[in-house]
Design a protein around this motif. Structure first.
Motif, PDB file in Angstrom:
ATOM      1  N   ALA A   1      13.898 -17.946  12.344  1.00  0.00           N
ATOM      2  CA  ALA A   1      12.483 -17.463  13.513  1.00  0.00           C
ATOM      3  C   ALA A   1      11.669 -16.508  12.909  1.00  0.00           C
ATOM      4  CB  ALA A   1      12.438 -18.212  14.898  1.00  0.00           C
ATOM      5  N   ALA A   2      12.768 -15.284  13.063  1.00  0.00           N
ATOM      6  CA  ALA A   2      12.246 -14.002  12.589  1.00  0.00           C
ATOM      7  C   ALA A   2      12.248 -13.977  10.774  1.00  0.00           C
ATOM      8  CB  ALA A   2      13.433 -12.879  12.865  1.00  0.00           C
ATOM      9  N   GLN A   3      12.965 -15.043  10.062  1.00  0.00           N
ATOM     10  CA  GLN A   3      12.975 -14.823   8.629  1.00  0.00           C
ATOM     11  C   GLN A   3      11.828 -15.276   8.808  1.00  0.00           C
ATOM     12  OE1 GLN A   3      16.172 -16.446   6.829  1.00  0.00           O
ATOM     13  NE2 GLN A   3      15.031 -16.668   4.888  1.00  0.00           N
ATOM     14  N   GLU A   4      10.947 -16.659   9.625  1.00  0.00           N
ATOM     15  CA  GLU A   4       9.657 -17.339   8.925  1.00  0.00           C
ATOM     16  C   GLU A   4       8.403 -16.281   9.881  1.00  0.00           C
ATOM     17  OE1 GLU A   4       9.717 -21.315  11.544  1.00  0.00           O
ATOM     18  OE2 GLU A   4      11.491 -22.065  10.158  1.00  0.00           O
ATOM     19  N   SER A   5       8.922 -15.910  10.781  1.00  0.00           N
ATOM     20  CA  SER A   5       7.321 -14.956  10.763  1.00  0.00           C
ATOM     21  C   SER A   5       7.457 -13.571   9.797  1.00  0.00           C
ATOM     22  CB  SER A   5       7.802 -13.863  11.999  1.00  0.00           C
ATOM     23  OG  SER A   5       8.949 -13.259  12.117  1.00  0.00           O
ATOM     24  N   PHE A   6       8.551 -13.713   9.423  1.00  0.00           N
ATOM     25  CA  PHE A   6       8.758 -12.200   8.283  1.00  0.00           C
ATOM     26  C   PHE A   6       8.713 -12.761   6.602  1.00  0.00           C
ATOM     27  CE2 PHE A   6       9.652  -8.139   7.119  1.00  0.00           C
ATOM     28  CZ  PHE A   6       9.345  -7.819   6.318  1.00  0.00           C
ATOM     29  N   ARG A   7       7.516 -13.633   6.470  1.00  0.00           N
ATOM     30  CA  ARG A   7       7.246 -14.183   5.290  1.00  0.00           C
ATOM     31  C   ARG A   7       6.266 -13.184   4.227  1.00  0.00           C
ATOM     32  NH1 ARG A   7       3.072 -18.038   5.554  1.00  0.00           N
ATOM     33  NH2 ARG A   7       2.854 -17.157   7.281  1.00  0.00           N
ATOM     34  N   THR A   8       6.555 -13.724   3.244  1.00  0.00           N
ATOM     35  CA  THR A   8       6.047 -12.377   1.333  1.00  0.00           C
ATOM     36  C   THR A   8       5.484 -13.790   1.066  1.00  0.00           C
ATOM     37  OG1 THR A   8       8.487 -12.450   0.914  1.00  0.00           O
ATOM     38  CG2 THR A   8       7.751 -10.660   2.785  1.00  0.00           C
ATOM     39  N   ALA A   9       4.430 -13.038  -0.088  1.00  0.00           N
ATOM     40  CA  ALA A   9       3.566 -13.035  -1.076  1.00  0.00           C
ATOM     41  C   ALA A   9       4.296 -12.543  -1.980  1.00  0.00           C
ATOM     42  CB  ALA A   9       2.750 -13.315  -0.311  1.00  0.00           C
ATOM     43  N   GLU A  10       4.277 -12.803  -3.095  1.00  0.00           N
ATOM     44  CA  GLU A  10       4.206 -11.814  -4.629  1.00  0.00           C
ATOM     45  C   GLU A  10       3.269 -11.773  -5.479  1.00  0.00           C
ATOM     46  OE1 GLU A  10       6.733 -12.008  -8.735  1.00  0.00           O
ATOM     47  OE2 GLU A  10       6.772 -13.657  -7.669  1.00  0.00           O
ATOM     48  N   ILE A  11       2.453 -10.618  -5.622  1.00  0.00           N
ATOM     49  CA  ILE A  11       1.737 -10.587  -6.696  1.00  0.00           C
ATOM     50  C   ILE A  11       1.600 -10.509  -7.510  1.00  0.00           C
ATOM     51  CG2 ILE A  11       0.075  -8.329  -7.039  1.00  0.00           C
ATOM     52  CD1 ILE A  11       0.458  -8.812  -3.837  1.00  0.00           C
ATOM     53  N   VAL A  12       0.359 -11.623  -7.564  1.00  0.00           N
ATOM     54  CA  VAL A  12       0.420 -12.571  -9.020  1.00  0.00           C
ATOM     55  C   VAL A  12      -0.883 -12.064  -9.815  1.00  0.00           C
ATOM     56  CG1 VAL A  12       2.099 -14.212  -8.777  1.00  0.00           C
ATOM     57  CG2 VAL A  12      -0.315 -14.722  -8.120  1.00  0.00           C
ATOM     58  N   ARG A  13      -0.844 -12.155 -11.215  1.00  0.00           N
ATOM     59  CA  ARG A  13      -2.182 -12.462 -12.035  1.00  0.00           C
ATOM     60  C   ARG A  13      -3.725 -13.902 -11.987  1.00  0.00           C
ATOM     61  NH1 ARG A  13      -2.443  -7.190 -14.713  1.00  0.00           N
ATOM     62  NH2 ARG A  13      -4.325  -7.987 -15.426  1.00  0.00           N
ATOM     63  N   GLY A  14      -4.279 -13.845 -12.034  1.00  0.00           N
ATOM     64  CA  GLY A  14      -4.902 -15.372 -11.469  1.00  0.00           C
ATOM     65  C   GLY A  14      -6.737 -14.636 -11.355  1.00  0.00           C
ATOM     66  N   GLU A  15      -7.806 -15.385 -11.520  1.00  0.00           N
ATOM     67  CA  GLU A  15      -8.716 -15.118 -11.360  1.00  0.00           C
ATOM     68  C   GLU A  15      -9.535 -15.767  -9.612  1.00  0.00           C
ATOM     69  OE1 GLU A  15     -10.531 -19.669 -12.072  1.00  0.00           O
ATOM     70  OE2 GLU A  15     -10.403 -18.083 -14.171  1.00  0.00           O
TER      71      GLU A  15
ATOM     72  N   ARG B   1      -7.549  -1.078   2.370  1.00  0.00           N
ATOM     73  CA  ARG B   1      -7.280  -1.843   3.009  1.00  0.00           C
ATOM     74  C   ARG B   1      -5.588  -1.191   3.111  1.00  0.00           C
ATOM     75  NH1 ARG B   1     -11.803  -3.227   3.396  1.00  0.00           N
ATOM     76  NH2 ARG B   1     -12.082  -5.140   3.524  1.00  0.00           N
ATOM     77  N   GLU B   2      -5.367  -1.300   4.046  1.00  0.00           N
ATOM     78  CA  GLU B   2      -3.530  -1.539   4.420  1.00  0.00           C
ATOM     79  C   GLU B   2      -2.868  -2.716   3.655  1.00  0.00           C
ATOM     80  OE1 GLU B   2      -2.306   0.396   7.751  1.00  0.00           O
ATOM     81  OE2 GLU B   2      -3.297   2.602   7.228  1.00  0.00           O
ATOM     82  N   VAL B   3      -1.559  -2.527   3.126  1.00  0.00           N
ATOM     83  CA  VAL B   3      -0.536  -3.853   2.958  1.00  0.00           C
ATOM     84  C   VAL B   3       0.538  -3.398   3.324  1.00  0.00           C
ATOM     85  CG1 VAL B   3      -2.540  -4.859   1.568  1.00  0.00           C
ATOM     86  CG2 VAL B   3      -0.619  -3.411   1.042  1.00  0.00           C
ATOM     87  N   ARG B   4       1.730  -3.968   3.910  1.00  0.00           N
ATOM     88  CA  ARG B   4       2.445  -3.980   4.283  1.00  0.00           C
ATOM     89  C   ARG B   4       3.930  -4.599   2.961  1.00  0.00           C
ATOM     90  NH1 ARG B   4       4.380  -6.364   9.587  1.00  0.00           N
ATOM     91  NH2 ARG B   4       6.744  -5.125   9.184  1.00  0.00           N
TER      92      ARG B   4
ATOM     93  N   VAL C   1       4.319  -8.533  -0.988  1.00  0.00           N
ATOM     94  CA  VAL C   1       3.896  -8.351   0.347  1.00  0.00           C
ATOM     95  C   VAL C   1       3.736  -8.911   1.934  1.00  0.00           C
ATOM     96  CG1 VAL C   1       2.026  -7.179  -0.936  1.00  0.00           C
ATOM     97  CG2 VAL C   1       1.460  -9.329   0.089  1.00  0.00           C
ATOM     98  N   VAL C   2       3.574  -9.080   2.659  1.00  0.00           N
ATOM     99  CA  VAL C   2       4.030  -9.315   3.677  1.00  0.00           C
ATOM    100  C   VAL C   2       3.217  -9.457   4.156  1.00  0.00           C
ATOM    101  CG1 VAL C   2       5.202  -9.369   5.816  1.00  0.00           C
ATOM    102  CG2 VAL C   2       6.108  -7.636   4.248  1.00  0.00           C
ATOM    103  N   LEU C   3       2.815 -11.311   4.826  1.00  0.00           N
ATOM    104  CA  LEU C   3       1.636 -11.349   5.035  1.00  0.00           C
ATOM    105  C   LEU C   3       2.499 -11.847   6.561  1.00  0.00           C
ATOM    106  CD1 LEU C   3       1.998 -15.217   3.202  1.00  0.00           C
ATOM    107  CD2 LEU C   3       0.814 -13.267   2.972  1.00  0.00           C
ATOM    108  N   ARG C   4       1.001 -11.311   7.300  1.00  0.00           N
ATOM    109  CA  ARG C   4       0.755 -11.476   8.744  1.00  0.00           C
ATOM    110  C   ARG C   4       0.767 -12.595   9.227  1.00  0.00           C
ATOM    111  NH1 ARG C   4      -4.702  -9.152  10.158  1.00  0.00           N
ATOM    112  NH2 ARG C   4      -5.477 -10.631   7.818  1.00  0.00           N
ATOM    113  N   SER C   5       1.036 -12.598  10.583  1.00  0.00           N
ATOM    114  CA  SER C   5       1.445 -14.476  11.592  1.00  0.00           C
ATOM    115  C   SER C   5      -0.558 -14.638  11.424  1.00  0.00           C
ATOM    116  CB  SER C   5       1.926 -13.879  13.126  1.00  0.00           C
ATOM    117  OG  SER C   5       1.309 -12.937  13.436  1.00  0.00           O
TER     118      SER C   5
END
Length: 408
Positions: A54-68, A348-351, A386-390
């Motif tokens: 549960a702690a791992q699922e609440s701590f989800r991340t996303a990678e910065i990618v290039r796109g449009e 903006r602020e990001v983690r 970056v860390v995604l918010r819940s």
């Protein structure tokens, strides 16, 4: 444990020593206790593992990618011909011929249909006869006028010689003036009859219906043999449209209407070809809205070339007005962004999760945003995480889950 200890001592006592009476513990009880201990340990491990997941699922991340990314205003509408004309009948009568069908390509001046012209031809012949009669009356009056003029001149000569009275001279001269008035009246009648004949000829020409423009027959409301009544309103026979250029009419909500500007780029697709994107420019916004189910909608129009004829009238269209767009840029999910205290409007602020696993808070600048992602102007590079918010956090700060929208 106080009861268990003697049992263990009994199991490990030396040989030949008797077990005391009243202290006997069967082996099944020991086994039961062992099973219970193992079950408790397994339950504790499962609870610990669940908490970790549960702690791992609440701590989800996303990678910065290039796109449009594009800031869009969406709208729905239909396709209409840019120019069309409804061909009607200007005279009453039976439609004896109809030389067109839906889908036919017609040229300007091409004969499309004919209306029974016998009544109009008879009326024209009658009016021609009346004009000829008036011309005969005019000729007679002109002859009488010539005679009266000659008599008046003789009376004048005789009056100078005292051979006639003044009354005879006045009568002769008055007769000339009377005939002049009659001739003027007859000429006016002839002019009126010529106008009537012109109208008769025009009405007779209206019995032959010609195409007023080059285009395609897109609809028909009359059939051959039908009797047309043009006394109150012109009956419509068919519609001709120029399908080379189409106009798309979409309805925009009053909340999005201030975001539109004339000349802005718009992309759209039809319901039958959702993957085929077409481009145009916003041409016009109607100032008068349409209220549908208490919703105020404004009509926006843009034109698009249709050389291959893929766009047809009444096709459904989904349009996206492009306020801003950016291609091949780093993208960050909106759910990773938080307000930057004391920062500018684009800050903006990001983690950010470092490769070591540690998380740091970083201030970045964003550009174009849609409903899912934002363009990273500075502060993040592709490949960083970056860390995604819940969802609960996103609702608490931003007012709800970011709605999913169309992506171009």
């Amino acid at each position: 444990m106080s009861e268990l200890a003697p049992s263990i001592a009994t199991i490990n006592r030396p040989a030949g020593v008797r077990r005391p009476k009243g202290r006997h513990r069967p082996g099944w009880l020991v086994g039961l206790l062992v099973v219970l201990l193992l079950a408790a340990a397994a339950g504790g491990y499962a609870w610990w593992r669940g908490q970790g997941q549960a702690a791992q699922e609440s701590f989800r991340t996303a990678e910065i990618v290039r796109g449009e990314v594009a800031d869009l205003v969406s709208a729905l509408g239909t396709v209409e011909p840019a120019s069309y004309v409804d061909v009607g009948a200007q005279v009453s009568g039976q439609l004896t011929k109809l030389n067109a069908a839906i889908g036919d390509q017609v040229q300007e001046g091409q004969l499309l249909g004919e209306i029974d012209s016998r009544v109009l031809q008879s009326r024209l012949a009658t009016d021609i006869a009346e004009r000829d009669r008036l011309e005969g009356v005019l000729a007679q009056q002109e002859a009488q006028r010539a005679l009266a003029q000659a008599q008046a001149e003789r009376q004048q000569a005789m009056f100078r010689g005292n051979a006639t009275s003044r009354d005879e001279l006045d009568i002769a001269e008055a007769q000339v003036r009377v005939l002049d008035a009659q001739i003027q009246q007859t000429r006016a009648q002839i002019s009126g009859q010529e106008a009537t004949l012109a109208a008769d000829r025009a009405n007779l020409s209206f019995t032959k219906i010609a195409a007023p423009m080059t285009g395609t027959v897109v609809s028909m409301t009359a059939v051959q043999g039908q009797t047309l009544n043009a006394n109150q309103s012109a009956p419509i026979l068919l519609r001709i449209a120029d399908l080379a250029t189409m106009t798309v009419e979409v309805q925009v909500s009053e909340a999005d209407q201030p975001k539109l500007e004339l000349g802005m780029k718009v992309r759209f697709n039809t319901l039958g070809r959702p993957d085929q994107q077409l481009e145009a420019e916003l041409r016009q916004i109607y100032p008068t809205p349409e209220v549908v189910n208490n919703v105020t909608l404004y009509t926006a129009l843009f034109d698009v070339a249709n050389p291959d004829g893929q766009l047809l009238p009444q096709m459904s269209v989904q349009a996206f007005f492009i306020r801003a767009e950016a291609n091949d840029v780093p993208l960050v999910p909106l759910t990773a962004l938080s307000p930057a205290p004391g920062g500018a409007g684009d800050e903006r602020e990001v983690r950010v999760q470092r490769p070591s696993g540690e998380v740091e808070t970083r201030r970045i600048r964003i550009g174009v945003t849609d409903r899912v992602n934002a363009e990273v102007v500075s502060g993040l590079e592709p490949g960083e995480k970056v860390v995604l918010r819940s969802i609960a956090s996103a609702r608490g700060e931003g007012g709800g889950r970011p709605p999913m929208g169309p992506r171009l």
